[in-house]
Design an enzyme around this catalytic site. Structure first.
Site, PDB file in Angstrom:
ATOM      1  N   LYS A 293       0.808  -1.275  -0.069  1.00 58.74           N
ATOM      2  CA  LYS A 293       0.193   0.119  -0.054  1.00 58.74           C
ATOM      3  C   LYS A 293       0.974   1.111   0.138  1.00 58.74           C
ATOM      4  O   LYS A 293       1.680   1.530   1.024  1.00 58.74           O
ATOM      5  CB  LYS A 293      -0.966   0.112   1.436  1.00 58.74           C
ATOM      6  CG  LYS A 293      -1.786   1.203   1.151  1.00 58.74           C
ATOM      7  CD  LYS A 293      -2.553   1.463   2.523  1.00 58.74           C
ATOM      8  CE  LYS A 293      -1.949   2.800   3.242  1.00 58.74           C
ATOM      9  NZ  LYS A 293      -1.671   3.895   2.610  1.00 58.74           N
TER      10      LYS A 293
ATOM     11  N   CYS B 297      13.345  10.737   6.661  1.00 59.58           N
ATOM     12  CA  CYS B 297      13.392  10.152   8.087  1.00 59.58           C
ATOM     13  C   CYS B 297      14.789  10.518   8.609  1.00 59.58           C
ATOM     14  O   CYS B 297      14.901  10.636   9.923  1.00 59.58           O
ATOM     15  CB  CYS B 297      13.078   8.809   7.899  1.00 59.58           C
ATOM     16  SG  CYS B 297      13.935   7.949   6.629  1.00 59.58           S
TER      17      CYS B 297
END
Ligand code: NDP
Length: 789
Positions: free
Chosen positions: A191, A299
């Site tokens: 996803k 990140c």
């Protein structure tokens, strides 16, 4: 002055636009509306949401919200395809991966333009960094597919993998997930993030075109709920997630007790250390890449500048000058440095965080520059005058915001760098390689870049320490995360053993012996805090001894003692080996005494168990200086040293059976790799390990390295699982208690290994004298070291 002369005078960039048309044509060919890609076919668009271009606000396409039925269909397709896909030879799977790599390369411009349109990142980055790295991942893993069996003998793929990715590197994160999973023989449901589904859909079409067998890769688009349906699906064997720490923790809790494999790549607040002897101009350029690459939505962004006080003023002045030259604008302009943030909500979030930080005293600096009036643009921002407590220092901002602080000494630099719940990455700038290589191991982060930053490669593992998650992507470790030992898949349920414990009744009746074995904490024997004892009943029902009933405070004291002994990690491996040999030798001297004690508690002949425990200590003494790292050669002029590091304080809850060997089999690998431990021995037969205190005391074990708390295994396991000072927890026990342990470990995302009521036979030398537990007692840090004058 004519125009050319003016340009020479101002040195202004002219526009260098990349055309969006081929990407728009591709969207048009799908009628700007997409269903899911399941079982090799496109579903009809269902309930849809819009995917927008964040630079213009224009709608690019409608994308479907994946429902439970869509996820069910994708899992069914992936399950159906698993046998065929995992049954192919490594060479055959490798050819498919190779074909994907070729196709990505062939259509790289289309991918890059579509990525920049959908995500807002500058085309310079999607074209030169994201997409080439995607191709590199598929090429690299094509090779792994072929060499899998040689490198990982007796391993099998998990099965069906659910993969959930964020919006900051949409196609790159997809490739980090899909390439190793496919190479290892798994099938996939992926996803993409709701903001950025389009390149994943283009990728699905590539899979189709290269003839990837249907059902091997399924792409289901949607929001958080679709992700949740994947996480909770019974038909999925492993979850790989990249995203926020908050959602990562929810996924850890949701998968507890299911036996699903789990890897989590989460957030960060990575330090960027500049020492006074650094090449300052290079460090400034590095910083531009560290924090303004992808608008800071990275990140591992170097979002916390720590600069040595002696150069702070000069460094900040130069940095401000450089910030003023950055160009913020249309992502499709080839000379733009900073594009659009992914969505308006993200712009608002960053602004709110800045406001809150300013109210706590931070000084916010933005250069005087033009930014487009429309779209999700923010100026590069520098924050100064902050203390470690300021929310801008502690919280992940995920935007183009750099927070600067200073330090005086290398020790202070390390302390500030590690003062975070995260541990994803760090950067060190110094011309003194000795200093840089001294600092790198001291920083608690999965990746450390020296004199460079934000380097990535398929051959080099990437992933975090602490609340930045666990598991690695890339390299050998990344591949290992998609494989299981075949024997583990075949484990049966352990026979349930009846815990022999004291009968309830008058507590005075229970104290029949003068002596109660104490706890062992911080190198000393300690009375239990509770003041209560616990009887040890032998196999024929006789009382064989008493031990203390450990409680929360005993665990707290033991954890504190273990944290005080973290320097065990940096004790030379040779010395750790010598101490383990010494433990083995001293246990061997007392073998008869230990054998008798085992017989009294279990009724079984103890001599073999003692001999096996001695042998196991020898085995891991032998491993202490041999289970080590690797040197990778990524395409950049850099070597990456993959260092094997201990995880930290380990909680170990030993099985009830095999009271001596069960504990030693777990303790020895943890200690060999440099982890101080808090051990809860067998709750029914703890005396073998309380007798062991004397062996410890005569074997030069530094205080705090081994701590032993007796008592009820499940109660103490819960306390260990909830304790933020424990970095990893191994638990041998029932399925129900294992679920509790995994759930309770969510607070600091400690790494857990639980037996889930399965019949792990710790006596089996073939399985447990090798690297199985060593891998679980360690984490890999990759230190990137550049070379060349
Ligand atoms: P989120 O954690 O919100 O989302 C990540 C993905 O999970 C998205 O696909 C999201 O769907 C989905 N999701 C959301 N809720 C759930 C749920 N309850 N169960 C399952 N899936 C769910 O992160 P962002 O997308 O906002 O990404 C930013 C974060 O990701 C940052 O914190 C960043 O540090 C981290 N990150 C970490 C990386 C790493 O390698 N360590 C790399 C890149 C980012 P949807 O978007 O549709 O809501």
């Amino acid at each position: 002055m004519n125009k050319i002369a003016q340009i020479f005078d101002s040195l202004e960039y002219g526009p260098a636009p990349e055309g969006p048309q081929p990407a728009l044509d591709w969207l048009e060919s799908h009628g700007q509306a997409f269903g899911h890609y399941i079982d090799g076919k496109w579903t009809k668009p269902g309930d849809t949401f819009a995917s927008e271009n964040p630079a213009s606000g224009k709608i690019l396409a409608q994308v479907s919200k994946g429902t439970q039925a869509d996820v069910d269909a994708a899992v069914k397709a992936a399950r159906g395809a698993f046998k065929g896909w995992s049954g192919l030879s490594g060479y055959e799977r490798g050819r498919y991966l190779y074909a994907i790599a070729r196709a990505v390369q062939k259509h790289s411009r289309l991918f890059a333009v579509l990525e920049s349109l959908d995500n807002g990142k500058p085309i310079r980055e999607s074209r030169d960094i994201d997409i080439p790295l995607v191709a590199r991942h598929f090429y690299h893993h094509a090779g792994w597919a072929q060499h899998l069996n040689r490198t990982f003998p007796d391993h099998v793929p998990y099965g069906v993998c659910g993969q959930i990715i964020p919006w900051n590197f949409p196609l790159l994160m997809l490739s980090w997930k899909i390439a190793p999973a496919l190479a290892a023989g798994n099938t996939i449901i992926l996803k993409p993030a709701e903001f950025t589904s389009l390149t994943a859909l283009l990728f699905a079409e590539i899979c189709d075109r290269i003839g990837l067998p249907k059902g091997v890769v399924n792409i289901v688009t949607g929001e958080g709920e679709t992700g949740q349906a994947i996480v909770e699906h019974d038909g999925i064997d492993k979850i790989a997630f990249t995203g926020s720490t908050e959602v990562g923790k929810a996924i850890r809790a949701a998968t507890a007790g299911t036996g699903k494999g789990l890897s989590l790549e989460l957030g960060g607040k990575s330090p960027y250390l500049v020492f006074e002897d650094a090449d300052i101009d290079s460090a400034i350029e590095g910083l531009v890449d560290a924090i303004w690459f992808n608008q800071g939505q990275v990140c591992c962004a170097g979002s916390r500048l720590l600069v040595q006080e002696s150069i702070e003023e000069r460094f900040i002045a130069k940095l401000k000058k450089r910030m003023a030259t950055l160009r913020v604008g249309d992502p499709l302009d080839k000379s733009v440095d900073i594009g659009a943030l992914v969505a308006q909500i993200q712009v608002t979030r960053v602004k709110d965080l800045l406001k809150a930080g300013a109210s706590e005293g931070a000084v916010i600096y933005e250069p005087d520059m033009d930014v487009p009036g429309q779209g999700c643009f923010l100026k590069p921002t520098l924050v100064t005058n902050v203390s470690p407590a300021n929310s801008l220092v502690s919280e992940e901002i995920f935007g183009p915001v750099l927070v600067a602080m200073s330090f005086r000494t290398p020790e202070e630099a390390v302390a500030l760098a590690n003062n975070t719940k995260y541990g994803l990455a760090a950067t060190i700038w110094s011309e003194n390689i000795n200093l840089a290589l001294d600092i790198a191991p001291k920083i608690k982060a999965g990746v450390v870049w020296i004199n460079g930053t934000n380097n990535f490669d398929a051959a080099v593992g990437f992933g975090g320490y602490k609340e930045s998650g666990f598991g690695r992507e890339g390299g050998r470790e990344g591949l290992a995360a998609y494989l299981k030992p075949a024997w583990e898949k075949a484990l049966k349920a352990a026979p349930t053993t009846k815990a022999t414990s004291a009968k309830s009744g008058n507590p005075l009746d229970a104290t029949q012996l003068d002596q109660t074995a104490k706890m062992y904490i911080g190198g000393k024997q300690a009375r239990p805090d509770s003041g209560y004892d616990r009887q040890v009943i032998g196999a024929s029902g006789q009382l064989v001894g008493e031990v203390g009933e450990g409680n929360r405070k005993d665990i707290r004291n033991a954890v504190e003692a273990a944290r005080g002994a973290l320097s065990w990690a940096t004790t030379a491996a040779h010395v750790r080996a010598q101490i383990l040999y010494f433990l083995a030798e001293n246990l061997d001297y007392r073998r008869d005494e230990f054998a008798d004690r085992l017989k009294a508690q279990t009724g079984k002949d103890g001599a073999r168990e003692v001999a096996a425990a001695v042998e196991r200590l020898f085995a891991f003494a032998g491993w202490a200086d041999k289970y080590d790292g690797a040197i990778h050669n990524p395409p950049q002029r850099t070597v990456a040293a993959a260092m094997v590091e201990p995880i930290g304080v380990m909680g170990i809850v030993a099985p009830d059976e095999m009271p001596l060997l069960g504990a030693i089999a777990l303790l020895a690998p943890a200690l060999a790799m440099g982890n101080p431990a808090v051990l809860v021995p067998s709750q029914t037969a703890p005396l073998s390990m309380t007798d062991f205190y004397q062996v410890i005391e005569t074997s030069d074990v530094p205080k705090g390295v081994i701590n032993i708390v007796t008592g009820d295994s499940v109660t103490l396991a819960k306390t260990l699982a909830e304790h933020d000072g424990v970095d990893a927890l191994w638990f041998m026990g029932s399925a129900e208690a294992s679920t509790m342990v995994e759930k309770a470990s969510t607070g600091n995302l400690k790494q857990t290994w639980t037996s889930r009521g399965l019949a792990y036979d710790l006596a089996d030398q073939h399985l447990f004298e090798g690297d199985y537990l060593l891998a679980r007692a360690t984490q890999i840090k990759n230190v990137w070291i550049p070379y060349g004058a």
